[in-house]
Design an enzyme around this catalytic site. Sequence first.
Site, PDB file in Angstrom:
ATOM      1  N   LEU A   1       0.876  -1.184   0.192  1.00 41.32           N
ATOM      2  CA  LEU A   1      -0.109  -0.078  -0.101  1.00 41.32           C
ATOM      3  C   LEU A   1       0.891   1.380  -0.074  1.00 41.32           C
ATOM      4  O   LEU A   1       1.820   1.264   0.715  1.00 41.32           O
ATOM      5  CB  LEU A   1      -0.983  -0.038   1.302  1.00 41.32           C
ATOM      6  CG  LEU A   1      -2.014  -0.946   1.425  1.00 41.32           C
ATOM      7  CD1 LEU A   1      -2.676  -0.797   2.523  1.00 41.32           C
ATOM      8  CD2 LEU A   1      -3.081  -0.951   0.346  1.00 41.32           C
ATOM      9  N   ASP A   2       0.546   2.347  -0.585  1.00 44.74           N
ATOM     10  CA  ASP A   2       1.396   3.686  -0.748  1.00 44.74           C
ATOM     11  C   ASP A   2       1.486   4.185   0.586  1.00 44.74           C
ATOM     12  O   ASP A   2       0.529   3.659   1.454  1.00 44.74           O
ATOM     13  CB  ASP A   2       0.497   4.253  -1.510  1.00 44.74           C
ATOM     14  CG  ASP A   2       0.551   4.117  -3.238  1.00 44.74           C
ATOM     15  OD1 ASP A   2       1.470   3.205  -3.311  1.00 44.74           O
ATOM     16  OD2 ASP A   2      -0.170   4.658  -3.764  1.00 44.74           O
ATOM     17  N   ARG A   3       2.353   4.885   0.979  1.00 48.58           N
ATOM     18  CA  ARG A   3       2.626   5.491   2.245  1.00 48.58           C
ATOM     19  C   ARG A   3       1.523   6.101   3.010  1.00 48.58           C
ATOM     20  O   ARG A   3       1.322   6.035   3.987  1.00 48.58           O
ATOM     21  CB  ARG A   3       3.914   6.421   2.053  1.00 48.58           C
ATOM     22  CG  ARG A   3       4.328   6.689   3.448  1.00 48.58           C
ATOM     23  CD  ARG A   3       5.685   7.856   3.365  1.00 48.58           C
ATOM     24  NE  ARG A   3       5.927   8.288   4.548  1.00 48.58           N
ATOM     25  CZ  ARG A   3       7.271   8.349   4.914  1.00 48.58           C
ATOM     26  NH1 ARG A   3       8.367   8.090   3.614  1.00 48.58           N
ATOM     27  NH2 ARG A   3       7.950   8.762   6.070  1.00 48.58           N
TER      28      ARG A   3
ATOM     29  N   ARG B   1      -4.870   5.740  -8.032  1.00 45.29           N
ATOM     30  CA  ARG B   1      -4.598   7.037  -8.101  1.00 45.29           C
ATOM     31  C   ARG B   1      -4.356   7.717  -9.733  1.00 45.29           C
ATOM     32  O   ARG B   1      -4.867   8.620 -10.036  1.00 45.29           O
ATOM     33  CB  ARG B   1      -3.124   7.397  -7.252  1.00 45.29           C
ATOM     34  CG  ARG B   1      -3.234   7.079  -6.038  1.00 45.29           C
ATOM     35  CD  ARG B   1      -1.882   7.043  -5.235  1.00 45.29           C
ATOM     36  NE  ARG B   1      -1.332   8.083  -5.326  1.00 45.29           N
ATOM     37  CZ  ARG B   1      -0.139   8.280  -5.000  1.00 45.29           C
ATOM     38  NH1 ARG B   1       0.600   7.328  -4.476  1.00 45.29           N
ATOM     39  NH2 ARG B   1       0.702   9.428  -5.072  1.00 45.29           N
TER      40      ARG B   1
ATOM     41  N   THR C   1      -1.722   5.777   2.131  1.00 41.00           N
ATOM     42  CA  THR C   1      -2.916   4.911   2.105  1.00 41.00           C
ATOM     43  C   THR C   1      -3.088   4.169   2.974  1.00 41.00           C
ATOM     44  O   THR C   1      -2.110   3.350   3.561  1.00 41.00           O
ATOM     45  CB  THR C   1      -2.922   4.012   0.563  1.00 41.00           C
ATOM     46  OG1 THR C   1      -2.952   5.071  -0.582  1.00 41.00           O
ATOM     47  CG2 THR C   1      -4.184   3.168   0.541  1.00 41.00           C
TER      48      THR C   1
END
Length: 216
Positions: free
Chosen positions: A55-57, A157, A59
């Site tokens: 997961l992105d930082r 995104r 998110t």
Amino acid sequence: MLVNNILFLDGEAIVIDKPAGMPVDRPRDGSLSLENQLDSLTFGFRRWPQAVHRLDRDTSGCLLLSRNPKAHARFQHAFEAGIVEKRYLAVLEGVVEGDSGLIDLALTKVSTAEEGWRMRGDPKGKPSRTAWRVLAVKDGRSFVEFKPETGRTHQIRVHAAEALGAPVVGDPVYGDGVGESLLHAASLMVPRAGKDPIVAEAPLPERFLKAGFGID
């Protein structure tokens, strides 16, 4: 402590509710990441659990960790085979056209010295598909449910920004980066042969409620 963020736990899997702002991989600057918390998530096992996906930082939400190498390989295969069901919630900066649909926009990675790397739509890129549905519209923003069928880097995104014309609120790369990022991995279902599936749901974070969006 992530031990208070456990959504699912058995002998081969853990699902945590990853906080926004915590990177999965150790950053180059050596700041805190998921790795710093793994020792607290062994629950009697000698081996540290291992993240199956990313997961992105910024998110938050459902992140699957494996507890042994064989389980890790099975879970990775499930993600690669596209049989893992993922549901994300996001607030987008803008009012999107329509109520629902399927975004089919291939993605590729690009990099420049000025801006660094990012993903963008490219017909020659890797196939990327995301189903979406508008849940609410308020004050010029859209509250949208996303169900990705593929798992490309930054997929939701980029699909939001390029295909729907409305980036995720707070997105520092594809949007204006103002305020907190409003993207959340709300649920995860991983089928398992001969066992009950892994099912987890992460509650909507407070930052969504502060922005005026909630789940009835």
